[in-house]
Scaffold this motif. Structure first.
Motif, short mmCIF file in Angstrom:
data_model
loop_
_atom_site.label_atom_id
_atom_site.label_comp_id
_atom_site.label_asym_id
_atom_site.label_seq_id
_atom_site.Cartn_x
_atom_site.Cartn_y
_atom_site.Cartn_z
N ARG A 271 40.91 13.43 22.55
CA ARG A 271 40.91 13.62 21.25
C ARG A 271 39.54 13.59 20.67
O ARG A 271 38.97 14.13 19.89
N ALA A 272 38.71 12.24 21.17
CA ALA A 272 37.66 11.85 20.92
C ALA A 272 36.60 12.96 21.38
O ALA A 272 35.63 13.31 20.64
N ASN B 146 29.36 13.99 13.38
CA ASN B 146 28.99 12.77 12.37
C ASN B 146 30.42 12.01 12.13
O ASN B 146 30.68 10.76 12.06
N GLY B 147 31.43 12.99 11.95
CA GLY B 147 32.58 12.62 11.60
C GLY B 147 33.12 11.77 12.91
O GLY B 147 33.97 10.57 12.77
N ALA B 148 33.14 12.10 14.06
CA ALA B 148 33.21 11.36 15.17
C ALA B 148 32.68 9.97 15.29
O ALA B 148 33.30 8.95 15.55
N ARG B 149 31.51 9.93 15.01
CA ARG B 149 30.62 8.71 15.03
C ARG B 149 31.36 7.69 13.94
O ARG B 149 31.17 6.62 14.27
N LEU B 150 31.67 8.28 12.73
CA LEU B 150 32.19 7.58 11.69
C LEU B 150 33.52 6.86 12.05
O LEU B 150 33.92 5.69 11.44
N VAL B 151 34.36 7.49 12.98
CA VAL B 151 35.70 6.50 13.38
C VAL B 151 35.43 5.98 14.70
O VAL B 151 36.19 5.44 14.99
N GLY B 152 34.16 5.87 14.99
CA GLY B 152 33.81 5.12 16.17
C GLY B 152 33.63 5.35 17.56
O GLY B 152 33.53 4.73 18.41
N VAL B 153 33.51 6.80 17.50
CA VAL B 153 33.40 7.53 18.88
C VAL B 153 31.57 7.60 19.08
O VAL B 153 30.99 7.97 18.34
N ASN B 154 31.44 7.21 20.29
CA ASN B 154 30.02 7.13 20.70
C ASN B 154 29.97 8.57 21.32
O ASN B 154 30.34 8.79 22.64
N ARG C 83 37.23 16.12 21.32
CA ARG C 83 37.46 17.27 20.49
C ARG C 83 36.81 17.06 19.00
O ARG C 83 36.20 17.80 18.43
N SER C 84 36.85 15.60 18.96
CA SER C 84 36.33 15.13 17.61
C SER C 84 34.91 15.74 17.42
O SER C 84 34.34 15.99 16.50
N THR D 192 43.45 9.59 24.24
CA THR D 192 42.68 9.26 23.22
C THR D 192 41.33 9.86 23.55
O THR D 192 40.49 10.31 22.31
N PHE D 193 40.83 9.59 24.83
CA PHE D 193 39.56 10.08 25.07
C PHE D 193 39.62 11.62 24.98
O PHE D 193 38.40 12.09 24.37
#
Ligand SMILES: Nc1ncnc2c1ncn2[C@@H]1O[C@H](COP(=O)(O)OP(=O)(O)OP(=O)(O)O)[C@@H](O)[C@H]1O
Ligand SMILES: [Mg+2]
Lengths: 235, 285
Positions: free
Chosen positions: B164-165, B174-182, B167-168, B161-162
């Motif tokens: 993938r985060a 911004n896409g990453a932030r919108l799915v909850g990635v800090n 790579r996001s 999971t991390f």
């Protein structure tokens, strides 16, 4: 009357110290679909960005389920249950459809039953499961953006012009999917220029004009309002 | 010829993992870590001092690698905070300059304190025949370690999971932030990981050649070339470019002379920028 699930109170936001959204107050009750309509440059995107944490509001509050989340970082807002689908989608272009969806549930690792729910709503995504998001058509990307947001099990789904770049047919299909979600009980706040579509979905609406809320009422009220008809419906 | 190519692959694997460390940090936050090689060498010096002091090799190696990781983490949490506050070109320039400064400081301190120190890790045992080429144990162990680390990295990025985060954030912050990635947490962790990879470079290199206290800048240059050719932000690209450039490097050293290799690598790099600006497997267009 019970507290609204999402409530903007005197929200101001802008760029370089210059507000373009002024003193916006609106509320969305649980299970309700609310549309914010307004023309180009009215401030719809800015308002939604200030709510979801992509930019800090300059003043005002955003209450979600009773707590003020104004100024919280975007990842916190998303994790708390207010999930935003931007007009530009912001998908992960070099990841497969499936990986995009899995990331939607971050930091959780979603069970496959949750993926199946999204695939039920958008069978097209199932067919394209392993295709890279960046190579999909505009309509498919829009489905994926909504699907990815749903993976977070949102309590409020906020969408900015979900019809961006879509043909009229695809645009109404996108709204059909949103209607299905609303009927299933999801709370929705959508900003839209395509007023007929938005008012077809929404229970209530607000008109945003030069960054201020002008008019508000039920979808029917707005549809029949002479000003709205003239400015946005072309009749 | 086979022997030259085999040597090229051994070198190329080291290049590859060197490039990965640089490319990850760049892809995540736009910071070109021009101290990457110096940080790796600092790790080598830690190991060298510890083993000279009588510590067992394995423990010293572990401490050295972790030390570089911590250094990366500290740099991210301090100097880089100012950098990530900027956007676009300002961020790139400030990050580059600050890391250049860090590189100079590390280089200066090492040259002053340990001017002639070098780390060599001997791997006992006779050479082994592979495809008719007699390979030294050190080269084989070093290559095996890098392949293992590479496989672990791939698994980390594809399956966790991390990962993938991470790579996001590289693909759409911004896409990453919108799915909850800090993104801050991801960047700090990956700067630390990059440091650890630098430490592994130092260790594996020391199994094939002595790593001197002032070799850092050269490693940084190699890392930069590899990362650019592979496509900044692409992990598999860096590995691929590393192996290609390793072979180019040993072949040109064999047929022309080792003085020419860095020039040739720079030419390959320049040609890549002209023909394929996003590199072999670049993420950003
Ligand atoms: N990044 C920015 N920097 C400066 N000004 C901006 C920026 N983004 C938007 N604006 C300005 O803020 C105002 C509101 O823009 P916003 O994008 O919020 O409107 P909108 O209602 O979403 O319009 P549209 O329907 O065209 O998307 C506009 O005048 C716009 O020029
Ligand atoms: Mg907009």
């Amino acid at each position: 009357m019970s507290e609204p699930l999402l409530k903007l109170d005197g929200l101001c936001a802008g760029y370089l110290g210059q507000d373009v959204v002024h003193d916006v107050s609106l509320s969305v009750a649980e299970g309700e679909a609310v549309a914010v309509i307004g023309s180009n440059g009215a401030g719809k995107t800015t308002m939604l960005r200030a709510v979801c944490g992509l930019m800090p509001p300059s003043r005002g509050s955003v209450y979600f389920d009773g707590t003020d989340i104004a100024g919280d970082k975007a990842h916190r807002v998303s994790r708390s249950g207010v999930v935003y689908v931007p007009a530009e989608r912001h998908l992960f272009p070099q990841m497969s459809v499936k990986e995009n969806l899995i990331l939607g549930a971050y930091p959780k690792r979603p069970p496959s039953s949750q993926l199946d729910q999204v695939f039920d709503l958008f069978p097209r995504l199932k067919e394209r499961e392993s295709q890279h998001a960046g190579t999909m058509s505009g309509g498919e990307q829009q489905m994926l953006a909504v699907g990815r947001a749903l993976m977070a099990a949102p309590r409020v789904l906020m969408l900015d012009e979900p019809t961006t770049g879509l043909s009229p047919l695809l645009a109404s299909e996108a709204y059909n999917a949103l209607a299905e979600l609303r009927n299933a009980g999801l709370t929705i706040l959508v900003a839209e220029q395509q007023v007929p579509l938005a008012l077809g979905l929404a229970d209530r609406g607000y008109v945003l004009d030069h960054g201020r809320i002008g008019l508000t009422g039920t979808a029917d009220d707005l549809r029949n309002d002479p000003g709205v008809r003239k400015a946005y419906l072309g009749v | 010829m086979t022997a030259v190519i085999m040597d090229g692959i051994v070198l190329g694997l080291q290049f590859g993992i060197l490039g990965v460390g640089l490319t990850l940090v760049y892809g995540l936050g736009g910071v070109l870590n021009l101290a990457h090689g110096q940080m790796a060498v600092a790790g080598a010096m830690v190991i060298s001092r510890l083993t000279d002091g009588g510590m067992g090799t394995f423990l010293a190696v572990a401490i050295g690698i972790v030390a570089v990781g911590l250094l990366g983490m500290v740099i991210d949490l301090t100097l880089m905070k100012a950098v990530y506050g900027e956007e676009g070109e300002g961020r790139t320039l400030l990050g580059l300059l600050l890391m250049l400064g860090v590189g100079f400081i590390i280089d200066g301190v090492l040259e002053w304190r340990y001017p002639i120190e070098a780390l060599t890790l001997r791997v006992a045992g006779d050479p082994i025949d592979i495809l008719g080429v007699s390979m030294r144990r050190g080269s084989l162990v070093a290559s095996a370690i890098i392949l293992l680390v590479g496989a672990l990295l791939v698994a980390f990025f594809r399956l966790t999971t991390f990962g993938r985060a991470t790579r996001s954030v590289i693909q759409d912050e911004n896409g990453a932030r919108l799915v909850g990635v800090n993104p801050s947490v991801v960047r700090t962790s990956i700067f630390a990981l990059s440091g650890i990879l630098g430490g592994i470079v130092a260790v594996t290199r020391a199994m094939t050649t002595p790593v001197g206290s002032t070799d850092g800048i050269e490693l940084t240059i190699f890392a930069l070339i590899v990362a650019v050719v592979g496509g900044l932000g692409s992990v598999s690209g860096a590995f691929l470019a590393g192996i290609l450039l390793g072979i180019v490097s040993t072949v040109s050293a064999f047929y022309i002379g080792s003085y020419i290799t860095t020039i040739i690598l720079l030419v390959v790099c320049a040609v890549t920028i002209v023909i394929r600006p996003s590199g072999l497997l670049g993420v950003r267009s």
